[in-house]
Structure formats: structure tokens, C-alpha cells
Design a protein around this motif. Structure first.
Motif, PDB file in Angstrom:
ATOM      1  N   SER A 179      -2.705 -16.821  16.999  1.00  0.00           N
ATOM      2  CA  SER A 179      -3.964 -16.468  17.675  1.00  0.00           C
ATOM      3  C   SER A 179      -3.992 -15.007  18.049  1.00  0.00           C
ATOM      4  N   SER A 180      -5.129 -14.372  17.783  1.00  0.00           N
ATOM      5  CA  SER A 180      -5.402 -13.036  18.305  1.00  0.00           C
ATOM      6  C   SER A 180      -6.729 -13.129  19.033  1.00  0.00           C
ATOM      7  N   THR A 181      -6.707 -13.060  20.344  1.00  0.00           N
ATOM      8  CA  THR A 181      -7.889 -13.353  21.151  1.00  0.00           C
ATOM      9  C   THR A 181      -8.435 -12.087  21.750  1.00  0.00           C
ATOM     10  N   THR A 182      -9.732 -11.850  21.547  1.00  0.00           N
ATOM     11  CA  THR A 182     -10.380 -10.700  22.142  1.00  0.00           C
ATOM     12  C   THR A 182     -10.745 -11.052  23.568  1.00  0.00           C
ATOM     13  N   GLY A 183     -10.225 -10.290  24.521  1.00  0.00           N
ATOM     14  CA  GLY A 183     -10.523 -10.585  25.915  1.00  0.00           C
ATOM     15  C   GLY A 183      -9.798  -9.605  26.810  1.00  0.00           C
ATOM     16  N   ASP A 184     -10.186  -9.562  28.059  1.00  0.00           N
ATOM     17  CA  ASP A 184      -9.577  -8.645  29.013  1.00  0.00           C
ATOM     18  C   ASP A 184      -8.430  -9.351  29.709  1.00  0.00           C
ATOM     19  N   VAL A 185      -7.194  -9.042  29.321  1.00  0.00           N
ATOM     20  CA  VAL A 185      -6.052  -9.684  29.968  1.00  0.00           C
ATOM     21  C   VAL A 185      -5.247  -8.694  30.797  1.00  0.00           C
ATOM     22  N   HIS A 186      -5.620  -7.420  30.765  1.00  0.00           N
ATOM     23  CA  HIS A 186      -4.921  -6.471  31.643  1.00  0.00           C
ATOM     24  C   HIS A 186      -5.467  -6.621  33.040  1.00  0.00           C
ATOM     25  N   ALA A 187      -4.636  -6.257  34.018  1.00  0.00           N
ATOM     26  CA  ALA A 187      -5.075  -6.446  35.414  1.00  0.00           C
ATOM     27  C   ALA A 187      -5.811  -5.228  35.897  1.00  0.00           C
TER      28      ALA A 187
ATOM     29  N   TYR B 242      -1.355  -2.439  34.439  1.00  0.00           N
ATOM     30  CA  TYR B 242      -0.013  -2.649  33.910  1.00  0.00           C
ATOM     31  C   TYR B 242       0.627  -1.320  33.510  1.00  0.00           C
ATOM     32  N   ALA B 243      -0.138  -0.421  32.893  1.00  0.00           N
ATOM     33  CA  ALA B 243       0.387   0.907  32.556  1.00  0.00           C
ATOM     34  C   ALA B 243       0.725   1.676  33.834  1.00  0.00           C
ATOM     35  N   HIS B 244      -0.086   1.491  34.866  1.00  0.00           N
ATOM     36  CA  HIS B 244       0.176   2.156  36.142  1.00  0.00           C
ATOM     37  C   HIS B 244       1.453   1.613  36.780  1.00  0.00           C
ATOM     38  N   LEU B 245       1.662   0.295  36.710  1.00  0.00           N
ATOM     39  CA  LEU B 245       2.898  -0.277  37.231  1.00  0.00           C
ATOM     40  C   LEU B 245       4.121   0.313  36.525  1.00  0.00           C
ATOM     41  N   ARG B 246       4.004   0.467  35.225  1.00  0.00           N
ATOM     42  CA  ARG B 246       5.124   1.008  34.450  1.00  0.00           C
ATOM     43  C   ARG B 246       5.400   2.459  34.808  1.00  0.00           C
ATOM     44  N   ALA B 247       4.326   3.264  34.932  1.00  0.00           N
ATOM     45  CA  ALA B 247       4.492   4.700  35.146  1.00  0.00           C
ATOM     46  C   ALA B 247       4.877   5.045  36.583  1.00  0.00           C
ATOM     47  N   HIS B 248       4.369   4.295  37.563  1.00  0.00           N
ATOM     48  CA  HIS B 248       4.534   4.698  38.963  1.00  0.00           C
ATOM     49  C   HIS B 248       5.412   3.768  39.791  1.00  0.00           C
ATOM     50  N   HIS B 249       5.659   2.539  39.302  1.00  0.00           N
ATOM     51  CA  HIS B 249       6.457   1.591  40.077  1.00  0.00           C
ATOM     52  C   HIS B 249       7.659   1.064  39.295  1.00  0.00           C
ATOM     53  N   ARG B 250       7.834   1.545  38.067  1.00  0.00           N
ATOM     54  CA  ARG B 250       8.955   1.143  37.210  1.00  0.00           C
ATOM     55  C   ARG B 250       9.001  -0.371  36.986  1.00  0.00           C
ATOM     56  N   VAL B 251       7.831  -0.981  36.941  1.00  0.00           N
ATOM     57  CA  VAL B 251       7.702  -2.407  36.634  1.00  0.00           C
ATOM     58  C   VAL B 251       7.120  -2.520  35.233  1.00  0.00           C
ATOM     59  N   HIS B 252       7.882  -3.095  34.318  1.00  0.00           N
ATOM     60  CA  HIS B 252       7.480  -3.177  32.916  1.00  0.00           C
ATOM     61  C   HIS B 252       7.050  -4.610  32.602  1.00  0.00           C
ATOM     62  N   VAL B 253       5.743  -4.820  32.505  1.00  0.00           N
ATOM     63  CA  VAL B 253       5.207  -6.147  32.200  1.00  0.00           C
ATOM     64  C   VAL B 253       5.549  -6.518  30.772  1.00  0.00           C
TER      65      VAL B 253
ATOM     66  N   ASP C 291       7.803  -9.668  34.162  1.00  0.00           N
ATOM     67  CA  ASP C 291       8.257  -8.394  33.616  1.00  0.00           C
ATOM     68  C   ASP C 291       9.436  -8.598  32.681  1.00  0.00           C
ATOM     69  N   THR C 292      10.025  -7.498  32.214  1.00  0.00           N
ATOM     70  CA  THR C 292      11.122  -7.565  31.248  1.00  0.00           C
ATOM     71  C   THR C 292      12.387  -8.175  31.835  1.00  0.00           C
ATOM     72  N   ARG C 293      12.461  -8.290  33.155  1.00  0.00           N
ATOM     73  CA  ARG C 293      13.608  -8.930  33.812  1.00  0.00           C
ATOM     74  C   ARG C 293      13.316 -10.381  34.179  1.00  0.00           C
ATOM     75  N   GLY C 294      12.153 -10.872  33.774  1.00  0.00           N
ATOM     76  CA  GLY C 294      11.791 -12.253  34.043  1.00  0.00           C
ATOM     77  C   GLY C 294      11.243 -12.493  35.432  1.00  0.00           C
ATOM     78  N   ARG C 295      10.945 -11.442  36.179  1.00  0.00           N
ATOM     79  CA  ARG C 295      10.419 -11.591  37.534  1.00  0.00           C
ATOM     80  C   ARG C 295       8.903 -11.756  37.497  1.00  0.00           C
ATOM     81  N   PRO C 296       8.343 -12.675  38.276  1.00  0.00           N
ATOM     82  CA  PRO C 296       6.886 -12.754  38.368  1.00  0.00           C
ATOM     83  C   PRO C 296       6.325 -11.473  38.979  1.00  0.00           C
ATOM     84  N   VAL C 297       5.323 -10.915  38.319  1.00  0.00           N
ATOM     85  CA  VAL C 297       4.698  -9.673  38.767  1.00  0.00           C
ATOM     86  C   VAL C 297       3.389  -9.948  39.477  1.00  0.00           C
TER      87      VAL C 297
END
Length: 278
Positions: free
Chosen positions: A270-278, A165-176, A213-219
Motif C-alpha cells: 500500500s502507498s496511501t496519500t494522506g497527511d501522517v506527519h504531526a 517529525y523533522a523538527h523533533l529530529r533536528a531540535h530534540h534528537r528524537v528520530h521517528v 522512534d528508532t529506539r522503540g520508544r513511543p513518541v
């Protein structure tokens, strides 16, 4: 990685998608086609088809009736940990995470994935299967479906390490911005067990997630099988009496919370411990 094992998992994944399309297009109690008919339609062997059907039986989406066939199961009871549309921020899971790409290709979205990504069935998506590894040990098998038009130049190495997700933001301008994720119990198949280094039919967790993403588009639309012996989810629940003038008890049941005034009027976050990043 054993090529035959990887191929077996990926072939069954495509059969699974077809079976889920059948489930979603029918009502509880409706029959699905026979094994012979499905094998002929999909061009797969009976063991491959049966493994995919077994998975959906184990997760409660299909039921087998001896001598009659296989049917769509009754609808599941759904419990949301956070109500009112409030978002939840989830911390990173422990450990050093990396990925090994099993398959990376462009394919048509198909009816089921297309609905989730709001695309035409013929629209192109990037399909990725990857083995998630934590501290050197296999933890999960993930299947990602990314709209090709949103990230047209995404490369396999972008999904092997770091926060996607950080990579999408930095290199593809997609903000999850947010994701809707479900979690259900399941067991591992023979092929999944070989990839995850666990005994066959080991307990596992089935995750399904749709991220926007911030525009409501499925990522992305993702579903994953996580090892049940190594992966745990922890929820933090804040329980408090209802504020003055708050809504009356509506008889809603919150699993795990005792009955009575506290349970009936609990405000749950809820605060859930888990891997939710892609």
C-alpha cells in the motif's frame, strides 16, 4: 476562534477518553454506567456527555438499546493493507499545511494514554489540541499526547508550522521511525462542525496513530477528526500470483479484491496519500 467552541470540543475530548477507557476495560455486550452516574463522576452536563457518547455510537464502539441503556459494541473486523510487519512509506499530502493551537498544557497521562505511551498513569504528558489548516481552510482537529520526559522543552510554536517529525529530529534528537495508524468513518459533532466549517453530522474520518522512534520508544499518541468532504485516501495495490512454493490459499478475504486465484493469492502493498506527519 470562538472560545466557547474550543472549550466545548476540549471538554468533550476528556469525556471521550474516559468512555474509551470504559470500553477497553469491558467485553462486548457489557453495559456502561448511566448518563446520570457518568455526569456526576466526570462533573459535566448531560449534553456534553451525550455528545461524546454519540460519537462512540457513530463510530461503532457503543450501541444504544431503547429502554435498556448503552452497551459495548461487538468487536470490529480489522483489515491490514500490509501484512508481515512490512513498513509503509507515505508521501506528504497535497497543499500548504499549518496549525492553530487550541490548547497546550501538561497533564497526567491517565490509564488509557499511559498504556499506549508505556507510562505510569501519573506520569506527565504534554497535551496539545490543534486545528489543522490546508491552503487557508480548516481540515482536521488533532489531539496529541507527547511524553513530557521525551521532549521536555517542546513549545507551542513548534506545532504550528512545518514538519513536526523533522523538527523533533533536528531540535530534540528524537528520530521517528514508524507508526501504527487506524482509520474509521465517523460524523462531526456540533462543536467540531463549527471548528471545521461544515454542517453538523458531516462525514468525517477518525484517525488514531501511535508513533515510535528508532529506539522503540513511543513518541506520540494522536487521534484526529478529518473532514470527509475534503480529505481522501488512495491506496496503491500490487496484485500478483503467489511465488512457486508460496503459502497456500488460507481463505483470507481482502476487501475490494475479486475472489478467485488472483484475489486469493494477491500480494498486497500500500502507498496511501494522506497527511501522517504531526
Amino acid at each position: 476562534m470562538d472560545g466557547d467552541t474550543s472549550s466545548s470540543v476540549l471538554k468533550r475530548e476528556r469525556v471521550r477518553d474516559h468512555l474509551l477507557e470504559l470500553v477497553e476495560s469491558r467485553r462486548p455486550g457489557d453495559a456502561i454506567p448511566s448518563e446520570r452516574a457518568l455526569c456526576a463522576r466526570l462533573g459535566v452536563s448531560r449534553p456534553t456527555l451525550r455528545a461524546a457518547v454519540d460519537e462512540l455510537v457513530n463510530t461503532g464502539l457503543l450501541v444504544r438499546e431503547h429502554g435498556r441503556g448503552t452497551f459495548v459494541a461487538p468487536a470490529k473486523i480489522t483489515q491490514e493493507l500490509v501484512s508481515g510487519g512490512r513498513p509503509v512509506t507515505l508521501p506528504q499530502a497535497a497543499g500548504a499545511w499549518s496549525s492553530r493551537i487550541l490548547e497546550f498544557t501538561r497533564v497526567p497521562a491517565g490509564a488509557r494514554v499511559g498504556r499506549r505511551l508505556r507510562l505510569s498513569p501519573a506520569a506527565e504528558i504534554t497535551y496539545v489540541a490543534r486545528l489543522r489548516i490546508v491552503d487557508g481552510a480548516p481540515m482536521a482537529i488533532e489531539y496529541l499526547h507527547l511524553p513530557a520526559g521525551l521532549v521536555p522543552d517542546v513549545a507551542p510554536e513548534e506545532l504550528e508550522s512545518g514538519d513536526f517529525y523533522a523538527h523533533l529530529r533536528a531540535h530534540h534528537r528524537v528520530h521517528v521511525r514508524e507508526a501504527v495508524q487506524s482509520i474509521e468513518p465517523t460524523v462531526t459533532s456540533a462543536a467540531e462542525s463549527r471548528l471545521l466549517d461544515v454542517p453538523e453530522l458531516s462525514p468525517a474520518l477518525l484517525f488514531e496513530r501511535l508513533t515510535t522512534d528508532t529506539r522503540g520508544r513511543p513518541v506520540e499518541y494522536v487521534h484526529s477528526v478529518y473532514r470527509g468532504d475534503r480529505y481522501r485516501l488512495v491506496s496503491r495495490l500490487t496484485l500478483g500470483a503467489a511465488a512457486p512454493g508460496g503459502p497456500p490459499d488460507d481463505g483470507t478475504h481482502h476487501p475490494g479484491i475479486p475472489p478467485g486465484e488472483l484475489g486469493q493469492r494477491a500480494a498486497i502493498s500500500s502507498s496511501t496519500t494522506g497527511d501522517v506527519h504531526a
